[in-house]
Design an enzyme around this catalytic site. Sequence first.
Site, short mmCIF file in Angstrom:
data_model
loop_
_atom_site.label_atom_id
_atom_site.label_comp_id
_atom_site.label_asym_id
_atom_site.label_seq_id
_atom_site.Cartn_x
_atom_site.Cartn_y
_atom_site.Cartn_z
N GLU A 35 -2.73 -8.99 3.45
CA GLU A 35 -2.96 -9.44 4.82
C GLU A 35 -4.42 -9.27 5.23
O GLU A 35 -4.76 -9.44 6.40
CB GLU A 35 -2.08 -8.63 5.79
CG GLU A 35 -2.61 -7.28 6.22
CD GLU A 35 -2.69 -6.26 5.09
OE1 GLU A 35 -3.38 -5.24 5.27
OE2 GLU A 35 -2.07 -6.47 4.04
N HIS A 87 -3.96 -5.05 -0.15
CA HIS A 87 -3.64 -5.59 1.18
C HIS A 87 -3.72 -7.11 1.19
O HIS A 87 -4.78 -7.68 1.43
CB HIS A 87 -4.61 -5.02 2.23
CG HIS A 87 -4.38 -3.60 2.55
ND1 HIS A 87 -3.73 -3.18 3.69
CD2 HIS A 87 -4.70 -2.47 1.88
CE1 HIS A 87 -3.67 -1.85 3.71
NE2 HIS A 87 -4.25 -1.40 2.62
N CYS A 119 0.83 -1.21 0.00
CA CYS A 119 0.00 0.00 0.00
C CYS A 119 0.86 1.26 0.00
O CYS A 119 1.44 1.62 -1.01
CB CYS A 119 -0.99 -0.05 1.16
SG CYS A 119 -2.37 1.10 0.97
#
Length: 393
Positions: free
Chosen positions: A360, A358, A266
């Site tokens: 994660e 993202h 990001c």
Amino acid sequence: MTDATATALPAEPAVLVLEDGTRFTGLAYGARGRTLGEAVFSTGMTGYQETLTDPSYAGQIVVMTAPHIGNTGVNSEDPESARIWVSGYVVRDASRVVSNYRAEGSLDAQLAEQGVVGIRGVDTRAITRRLRDAGVMRAGVFSGPDAALPEDEQLELVRAGRDMRGLNLSGEVSTAEEYVIPAEGDRVGAVAVLDLGVKTSTLRYLSVRGFDVHVLPQTATIDDIKALHPDAVFYSNGPGDPGASDQHVELLQGVLREGLPFFGICFGNQLLGRALGFGTYKLPFGHRGINQPVVDKKTGKVEITAHNHGFAVDAPIDGPVQSPAGFGLVEVSHVDLNDNVVEGLNALEIPAFSVQYHPEAAAGPHDSNYLFDRFRDMVLEKQAGKNPTGDRS
């Protein structure tokens, strides 16, 4: 809490005021008072607790497009950081009932406890359409005594608020001191993480892949990093304008010259773009939510991804190009199918890559979780004396 606990939501007036003078009247939610920030919308239908505690949302008033918010309450397991970071919260229908076996409290109560001013009972679809048409803009939520302020005074306060362009927020969200999360399972090595607003799930995914995770303040220098003798470096997500983070760009260029494997997510993707010599720019309304389609240019595979960014890298998406900063060939690896925004970078002659989205993501999707394995493999190749690059074909 019991499995289904009703909470009373007082019908106190509140108003959302946009920078262009548009007003939306509703009811107070969370804390009472006033809050200012950049109004953005998030398209996620789940994971509101993760959204609220994502440091990337610092300075922003988040409008949820999903109409029903708060039904599963809040718990102490799902937060992505130690506190709520959004400046304000805008929902259509705030649940009066908390119904989830993991719930430990209500969202309304937690917003109030942490001083987050919100508004409910507004047409979030109309707000979103306005932001899509005009672009994200400064805004304010006013409740309690502030809801009765004259309209022109409210608008003046909004227009005097901070503009996200040129704003460096890393110092507001980063850790004050270094800390370490030990590796789980077979140890691979140590990774230095520059905390620009890192999420808990990111650190967890690095740890379970065998890394001792050294989390550093955003003020860290190249000497601080070298003193750790890390096997790799990671730049986290975070809020603000990447064009206002020259010190982090210079630091990253030093990391790349040292030959340390690098992975950025990001904000980290935007800073890698700048370190490689590309520019960045502000998107009209950004990408936020957990349903963004991104294509891997090499494989043609489309991943459904989680996003939260208002800026993007300005790099050519067709074919490898020379890094303007002298780091060899670079290619755009991933592209957003909605608007062709750069979603990933591969360095072809040095061990560095990044993605704008993202991997994660909590509470999902998990299509891109393999990128942490890719980072691990890059480090192992470096340790084995091979010459890894960002290109993992």
